[in-house]
Each structure stands twice: as C-alpha cells, then as structure tokens.
Enzyme design. Structure first.
Site, PDB file in Angstrom:
ATOM      1  N   CYS A 138       3.470  -4.699   6.827  1.00 45.84           N
ATOM      2  CA  CYS A 138       3.071  -4.299   5.195  1.00 45.84           C
ATOM      3  C   CYS A 138       4.262  -3.932   4.385  1.00 45.84           C
ATOM      4  O   CYS A 138       5.515  -3.647   5.124  1.00 45.84           O
ATOM      5  CB  CYS A 138       1.937  -3.272   5.040  1.00 45.84           C
ATOM      6  N   HIS A 198       0.695  -1.326  -0.098  1.00 46.48           N
ATOM      7  CA  HIS A 198       0.146   0.048   0.159  1.00 46.48           C
ATOM      8  C   HIS A 198       0.812   1.272  -0.072  1.00 46.48           C
ATOM      9  O   HIS A 198       2.176   1.240   0.251  1.00 46.48           O
ATOM     10  CB  HIS A 198      -0.798   0.192   1.055  1.00 46.48           C
TER      11      HIS A 198
END
Length: 400
Positions: free
Chosen positions: A347, A329
C-alpha cells in the site's frame, strides 16, 4: 366583366382545338380497367422458420386501407399496435418476444370490397437468457448521472459466457464530445471499454446494451436492453514516484498537494507454495472506492496473520486502488519512513492529515499513477486497464 372573360377563354379554346374532358373519363372504345382488390402483407412473412423476438409485427396493404388488425398470441392476448393515419400500415407497439405462437388476421377495404387475410408465426424459444451488468471498474452497477474521474473504465459483465463477436456490436458507447474508444475482452464474460487517453472533464458517456432478441451463442439469447449515462468530473491525477517517495496531486492540471509516502518494501515470500509480492506494482491505477475504516487482513491474500509479516488491523481514511487490496491510506506508525523509506506490504502509506484530505478529494475513476517501483507491471485483473498500451488494447476487441 366575368362573362366577357368566359367568352374570351372559350374562343381561345376553339381556336387552339383544345378538348376538355371530365376527370376519370376514358377514350371511347377503350375497355374500363378492372377494379383492383386490396393486397394485405404480413411481416414477418408466413413460413416454417422461427421468428426473431426483437422485431415488431407489421401489416401493410396495397390498393386499399386497413379496417381491422388482430395479432393474437397462444394465450389469447392481443398484441397492441396502431395504424398510420393513411390506414396503410399497422405496427405493434412492442416486439414479438420469445416463445410465442401468433395468429394474425387483417381486413382491408379496396375497390372490390373487403378482403380478409390470416397468417400464423412462431418466435424463437431460447435455451436460456443472458443478462449483462453495466459497471465501473469498482464492479458496482452504474447509476444514471453518476460522476466518475477521468480514468473511468466501463465494464460489461455477462452472467454467463457469450459469443464475443455476437455480443460486442450490441454494446454501443456514445460520448459527448465524441471520443474514440475500444472494447477489450478479459474473457467470455467480461469486456472493458476505454479511450486511448484519459477522458476530458465534462464528457458525457452513454452506453446502450441492446441485447434483447440477439443470439449470443450456444442457444443463449439476450434477456433485455439497457441504457445508462454518466458524466466525467474534474481531472484528478495523483502521481506517486518511488524515486522521490512523494505523491503529487493535480486538479485539472494544477498541483494542489504534495504528500510524502512509503510504498511497498519490495521482495517476495513463499507461503504455502504461493509466491507473495511486497512491491507496489508500477502502472496506472484508478480509485475504486473509499472506506473509513477498513479492516486489513493479510490472510485475505494468503499471508497468515500470525506469521512474521502478517497483520490484521483497522485503518482509517483508506482509498482502494486495486482489486487485490492496494490502498492509499493513513498510517501514523510509518510517518518516520514516509518520504524516505519503503516499509509497507504494497500500500501507499501517508500521514493522517494527508489521508483525510485525499479521502475527501477523490471520487471513483480518479487516476493514481505509480512510477519507478519494482516488481511486475500492474495487471488488468488488478485494475490495470490504463497500463495496457493502446495498440494492445485495441487487439483485445472481438472486431480486431
């Protein structure tokens, strides 16, 4: 000319001693064969045993032809069916089904005239019916002609535990071109199927779950049959290497983009007696879905939002690759670290521009390989099907 030919033939017959007789005549003194009655056969055959629900009703006749067939259930409903053109066989156009008591009557005509036969049978009554959902790794049901990436994993999710050995033969997968694959059971409700290597682009995958009428253990039977086909799209493979802090994205083998990234900072924390990892686990992930935006909340995996490392924030252009919340992301705040330092909770952070491009590029089933990171290898419950070595995967089959 015609008369001359007839005289010649008669002469030859006389010389050779040919005896010409009428069709169906018999030798003088031999008794005539008695006429044969029609013989009617029912399938399933009469008997006290309960009959399976999947089979059709069949009536056949020898030495005659069928003139009428009735197969009536306990409510008075007639089972529909049709007779073959030679009138030797009648077959129902639907299976016998669960929990019925049938009375059947057939009339056939033979050399002795009409013959009538009757029978009764009862089909099995399940204690309960079990259904299966055919899904991709994102746990959403497959839709006919959907397109997935080359890392597509087929998921069969039963709504209650089943006998694996009874259920697996009913789960049939056909690929075009032909590809060898295998089922792997996570537990008695969930089986995953994949080949040894990524699918070839353009592969057509058809899965049939032929469960109706099949005993699945402990008094349970399959509720219905299902069939669905999906297609594999282009080979999208992203390789995230923690040694270089870069993500290289390939389209059918061609490098199309290189994106600096910042992955998991590493280490663990114990919160409420639970050990939380901040590594981006190494292994082969696949794209599950995309969200724009997505609310990321550390409390969802046990880290309070008001703790030192806690957070709750809205993130744009997020591509989910694990069931426990790992995304690729955008994060503008970590652009300074992308390409040189790991600072995330697990992440893969990338720049807003790269995130927008990647978000539009991927589809579910596309591959994200994470290499050279710390922590335990990616587990199957996290979306790590492709991380399991092929021999171990094959041993997960009920047929192994």
């Amino acid at each position: 000319m015609g008369l001359r030919r007839r005289e010649l033939l008669l002469g030859i017959a006389g010389v050779g001693g040919l005896a010409v007789t009428a069709c169906g005549s018999r030798t003088p003194g031999q008794p005539a064969k008695p006429p044969r009655p029609a013989v009617i056969r029912f399938d399933p055959a009469p008997g006290p045993a309960e009959i399976g629900a999947r089979a059709p009703a069949v009536v056949t006749v020898a030495n005659g032809t069928l003139t009428s067939v009735e197969w009536i259930d306990e409510t008075g409903r007639a089972l529909p069916g049709a007779t073959t053109p030679d009138q030797h066989t009648w077959t129902s156009s639907e299976p016998l089904g669960y929990g019925h008591t049938y009375t059947a009557k057939a009339v056939a005509h033979g050399e002795t005239g009409d013959v009538t036969a009757t029978t009764t049978c009862t089909t099995v009554q399940p204690d309960r019916l079990v259904d299966v959902s055919l899904r991709s790794a994102n746990l959403e049901d497959l839709t006919e002609n959907d397109t997935y990436g080359v890392g597509f994993v087929l998921v069969a999710h039963f709504d209650e535990p089943v006998d694996r050995a009874a259920a697996e033969p009913c789960l049939q997968v056909v690929t075009e071109p032909a590809t060898k694959g295998s089922w792997y059971w996570l537990d008695d409700k969930n089986a995953h199927w994949r080949p040894e290597r990524y699918h070839a682009p353009g592969t057509r995958i058809t899965v049939a779950a032929n469960l109706f009428g099949i005993p699945l253990g402990d008094g349970a039977y399959g509720q219905r049959d299902q069939r669905v086909s999906v297609t594999i799209g282009p080979a999208h493979v992203a390789i995230a290497d923690d040694d270089t802090k870069m993500i290289e994205v390939y389209d059918n083998g061609n490098l199309v983009r290189t994106m600096p990234t910042s992955m998991g900072m590493g280490g663990t924390a114990t919160v409420g007696g639970r050990v939380l990892s901040f590594w981006t686990r190494p292994g082969v992930y696949t794209v599950l879905d995309r969200k724009d935006p997505v609310i990321m909340d550390s409390a969802s995996y046990g880290l309070p939002t008001n703790s030192r490392l806690g957070y709750r924030t809205s993130i744009n252009k997020a591509v989910r690759i694990s069931h426990d919340g790992i995304y690729v992301h955008e994060l503008a705040e970590s652009v300074w670290a992308q390409g040189n330092t790991d600072v995330s909770h697990g992440c893969l952070n990338i720049s807003p521009a790269d995130a927008a491009w990647f978000y539009d590029f991927v589809i579910p089933g596309d591959v994200v390989e994470v290499r050279n990171t710390g922590g335990d290898p990616l587990d199957i419950w996290q979306n790590g099907d492709w991380t399991i070595p092929w021999p171990d995967w094959q041993r997960g089959s009920a047929r192994a």
